[in-house]
Write an enzyme that holds these catalytic residues in place. Structure first.
Site, PDB file in Angstrom:
ATOM      1  N   TYR A  56       0.848  -1.185   0.000  1.00  0.00           N
ATOM      2  CA  TYR A  56       0.000   0.000   0.000  1.00  0.00           C
ATOM      3  C   TYR A  56       0.888   1.241   0.000  1.00  0.00           C
ATOM      4  O   TYR A  56       1.340   1.711   1.027  1.00  0.00           O
ATOM      5  CB  TYR A  56      -0.920   0.026   1.216  1.00  0.00           C
ATOM      6  CG  TYR A  56      -1.870  -1.138   1.327  1.00  0.00           C
ATOM      7  CD1 TYR A  56      -2.155  -1.960   0.234  1.00  0.00           C
ATOM      8  CD2 TYR A  56      -2.501  -1.425   2.536  1.00  0.00           C
ATOM      9  CE1 TYR A  56      -3.017  -3.033   0.338  1.00  0.00           C
ATOM     10  CE2 TYR A  56      -3.382  -2.484   2.658  1.00  0.00           C
ATOM     11  CZ  TYR A  56      -3.638  -3.289   1.567  1.00  0.00           C
ATOM     12  OH  TYR A  56      -4.501  -4.353   1.687  1.00  0.00           O
ATOM     13  N   PRO A 205     -16.095  -4.330   3.095  1.00  0.00           N
ATOM     14  CA  PRO A 205     -17.421  -4.748   3.564  1.00  0.00           C
ATOM     15  C   PRO A 205     -18.541  -3.811   3.130  1.00  0.00           C
ATOM     16  O   PRO A 205     -19.716  -4.140   3.307  1.00  0.00           O
ATOM     17  CB  PRO A 205     -17.261  -4.742   5.084  1.00  0.00           C
ATOM     18  CG  PRO A 205     -16.234  -3.681   5.340  1.00  0.00           C
ATOM     19  CD  PRO A 205     -15.257  -3.817   4.200  1.00  0.00           C
ATOM     20  N   GLY A 209     -17.342   1.011  -1.031  1.00  0.00           N
ATOM     21  CA  GLY A 209     -18.048   2.275  -0.870  1.00  0.00           C
ATOM     22  C   GLY A 209     -19.410   2.313  -1.524  1.00  0.00           C
ATOM     23  O   GLY A 209     -20.218   3.203  -1.222  1.00  0.00           O
TER      24      GLY A 209
END
Length: 327
Positions: A56, A205, A209
């Site tokens: 990341y 989850p 978005g």
């Protein structure tokens, strides 16, 4: 905040964690000051599970967490990932599950995170060229040395989970799981985790978005937001998936909660620990309020009616990335 066991190897985490990726990569513009403030607020509200990876950035997200956790490292369960090879100068090179890379990767992560150990260490993606037994064996050596507390895998098939767990007990498997993405219920992953006592950590989850209801057009994304390449956010797929989002929003409104909160409460009701990603305090607080929401059997049936397994239209990644899943 409520807390729960993650797997059966002794790891305890907040019932909702925080995915930190978007603070440093992939989701448009970043704001370090707001990200640090969001991390501060997460700890104030009792979040203990913080999720990052060396890819990341690369490295920037680990470095951000290292900065944020100075003086309070012992308050969190810190999770990072290896297996996507990154050169020391930040160039991605594909998958690498070789034992020598696993060790090099961890030592580098420890420097970036400013710590001497990682609480949960995941294999980010399986290297098809290296037997999983070799990779997990190397990760297990790091546990024996005290540099890693517990092990996990990400985006893996049931057979791989079993082979890895036989080498060293796993505490968690991380995979995409939401009202939009429920394939682990059909492909045997969820049943395998239940059988072996391995915890499920759900990334994305909120359907990246989508389930928040805040995304009404693909043009809502910044030019460098990777969701522009996500098939579920393109063309006719977008409109059909948006219909599902509206139905989830209708159920949420009837319950007096937000769509995000209902979606997260559903994931937690399935026994998973969601790690919604956010880089802003206001969304963090909204998400964490979902830990206090109970879903009745009647409400669960209503959710199932509008968002059954397989409801989302389109693959969850672009074609070249789909080949890295279910390793």
């Amino acid at each position: 905040m409520k807390y729960r066991a993650l797997g059966t190897q002794g790891l305890t985490v907040s019932s909702q964690g925080l995915g930190c990726m978007g603070m440093s990569a992939f989701y448009g513009a970043t704001d370090e000051a707001e990200s640090l403030a969001t991390l501060d607020r997460a700890l104030e509200l009792g979040v203990t599970l913080l999720d990052t990876a060396e890819s990341y950035g690369p490295f920037r997200n680990e470095q951000l967490l290292g900065k944020a956790l100075v003086g309070r490292r012992d308050r969190v369960v810190l999770a990072t990932k290896t297996g996507i090879e990154i050169t020391d100068d930040g160039e991605p090179r594909g998958h690498n599950g070789r034992p020598e890379y696993i060790r090099h990767s961890l030592e580098r992560s420890l420097r970036h995170l400013r710590t001497d150990h990682v609480d949960l260490y995941y294999l980010h993606r399986v290297d098809p060229q290296v037997p999983i037994e070799e990779t997990v064996g190397a990760m297990g050596e790091l546990v024996a040395e005290g540099k890693v507390g517990a092990l996990g895998l990400s985006e893996v098939a049931p057979a791989t989970i079993r082979r890895a767990h036989a080498v060293h007990a796993l505490s968690a498997v991380q995979t995409e799981y939401s009202l939009f993405e429920r394939s682990i219920e059909a492909d045997g992953v969820a049943d395998t985790l239940d059988e072996l006592g391995i915890g499920l950590v759900a990334y994305a989850p909120l359907g990246r978005g989508f389930l928040s209801g805040a995304i009404t057009s693909p043009e809502d994304f910044a030019p460098d937001d990777f969701r522009r390449t996500d098939p579920r956010f393109q063309g006719a797929n977008f409109e059909r998936n948006l219909d599902v989002v509206r139905e989830v929003g209708r159920l949420a409104a009837a319950k007096g909660v937000t769509a995000s909160q209902l979606a997260l409460a559903w994931v937690m009701r399935q026994g998973a620990v969601p790690i919604p990603g956010t880089k802003r305090r206001r969304y963090l607080e909204e998400n964490l309020a979902a830990t206090d929401i109970d879903i009745t059997a009647e409400e669960l049936a209503a959710i199932e009616a509008v968002a059954p397994q397989g409801v989302a239209v389109g693959d969850r990644y672009a074609p070249e990335l789909m080949t890295t899943l279910n390793g």
